[in-house]
Design an enzyme around this catalytic site. Structure first.
Site, mmCIF file in Angstrom:
data_model
loop_
_atom_site.group_PDB
_atom_site.id
_atom_site.type_symbol
_atom_site.label_atom_id
_atom_site.label_comp_id
_atom_site.label_asym_id
_atom_site.label_seq_id
_atom_site.Cartn_x
_atom_site.Cartn_y
_atom_site.Cartn_z
ATOM 1 N N ASP A 110 -0.670 -31.638 -17.068
ATOM 2 C CA ASP A 110 -0.860 -31.010 -15.763
ATOM 3 C C ASP A 110 -2.131 -30.165 -15.658
ATOM 4 O OD1 ASP A 110 1.608 -32.088 -15.224
ATOM 5 O OD2 ASP A 110 2.494 -30.234 -14.480
ATOM 6 N N HIS A 161 -0.858 -33.374 -8.054
ATOM 7 C CA HIS A 161 -0.307 -32.062 -8.409
ATOM 8 C C HIS A 161 -0.746 -30.999 -7.397
ATOM 9 C CE1 HIS A 161 1.879 -29.447 -10.954
ATOM 10 N NE2 HIS A 161 0.871 -28.920 -11.634
ATOM 11 N N HIS A 165 -2.772 -26.049 -6.439
ATOM 12 C CA HIS A 165 -1.655 -25.483 -7.206
ATOM 13 C C HIS A 165 -0.993 -24.318 -6.469
ATOM 14 C CE1 HIS A 165 0.659 -24.364 -10.858
ATOM 15 N NE2 HIS A 165 0.421 -25.629 -11.200
ATOM 16 N N HIS A 264 0.202 -29.473 -20.809
ATOM 17 C CA HIS A 264 -0.957 -29.107 -20.003
ATOM 18 C C HIS A 264 -2.245 -29.342 -20.787
ATOM 19 C CE1 HIS A 264 2.390 -26.919 -18.159
ATOM 20 N NE2 HIS A 264 1.666 -26.873 -17.050
#
Length: 292
Positions: A110, A161, A165, A264
């Site tokens: 991510d 994503h 964010h 991540h």
């Protein structure tokens, strides 16, 4: 006259006996000669390669060809498209997906792309011949289009994503949610035209029914995770080695067939270091897949 007859008779018998003896000797000589010509005397016994006289040569039958089945190996699964699996424990918040629905394990990374750590991760994945799924933030994709291209060139897949964010995105109106997703997708496709983006992950895992619905309308499955090593969480006083070992321990201990693993690549050097150990370990035990 009588005495002369007897004498002649005795002489005739003697001649007959002599002749009989001569005939017998001739016969015996003939038989011996025939035997000697049929079986000549040799100075040594026949060796293994010399057949015995007067006997047929025995030949060893040729060995039957060994039938060996061609070795076949099932090609490792490198990609899988998942749909909503049925059953308890297979869906996350708002119906998002926890598992792949197959035996394949999906590694997902991510918040990137990250100019420092994404290239290191891509190199590691290429070395281990593993495909993964990258959940990209739109602003990062816009800043680093070369890395978006590198992800695609490596055979990895994309996941939306969000644009920047926003942890509260799921609470916004569906129109705003859609605009955010479209903006992120556009940033990815600016680098890789016609890129397939079939997955969405909410920032922070904060899925809501409206968000999942909008994603589905845009052709994207919402993916949560089954394994979370919390690699983004650095505890006070925890060394880099301790943090890395925590990631390794959790991923090894919790990964099962079909799991979606969260990690991540953005600003997480210990995650990259942990996967130097984890990738060979996982490859030996699971089919590692990219979500397509």
């Amino acid at each position: 006259m009588i005495r002369l007859s007897h004498t002649r008779k005795a002489l005739a018998i003697s001649v007959a006996l002599i002749l009989t003896g001569l005939v017998g000797q001739a016969t015996a000589a003939t038989t011996t000669a025939a035997r000697d010509s049929a079986a000549p005397v040799t100075s040594a016994s026949p060796g293994p390669s010399t057949p015995a006289p007067g006997r047929p040569v025995a030949t060893k039958p040729a060995p039957k060809p060994t039938k060996t089945k061609p070795r076949t190996e099932s090609a490792p699964i490198s990609a899988v498209t998942i749909t909503k699996p049925k059953g308890k424990g297979k869906t996350g918040p708002a119906g998002s997906l926890l598992v792949t629905g197959t035996k394949g394990v999906a590694l997902t990374f991510d918040d990137g792309p990250d100019p420092q750590y994404t290239p290191a991760l891509l190199k590691l994945l290429a070395k281990e011949k593993v495909k993964a799924t990258f959940c990209l933030v739109g602003t990062q994709a816009r800043r680093h289009p070369d890395l978006v291209k590198a992800i695609a060139a490596g055979g990895h897949s994309f996941c939306n994503h969000s644009w920047n964010h926003d942890l509260k995105l799921g609470k916004r109106q569906p129109k705003a949610i859609r605009a955010d997703f479209e903006r992120a997708n556009a940033a990815i496709r600016a680098a890789v035209p016609n890129a397939k983006i079939r997955y969405m992950r909410a920032p922070g895992g904060n899925f809501t029914p409206p968000m999942v619905k909008v994603a589905a309308e845009m052709g994207m499955h919402s993916i949560y995770w089954k394994v979370d090593p919390r690699d983004w969480e650095h505890l006070p006083g925890q060394s880099g080695a301790q943090h890395r070992n925590k990631i390794i321990r959790i991923v090894k201990g919790q990964t099962r067939p079909g799991a979606i693993v969260l990690a991540h690549d953005y600003a997480q050097p210990e995650t990259i270091a942990a996967f130097r150990t984890l990738l060979p370990y996982l490859r030996k035990r699971f089919q590692l897949v990219a979500l397509t």
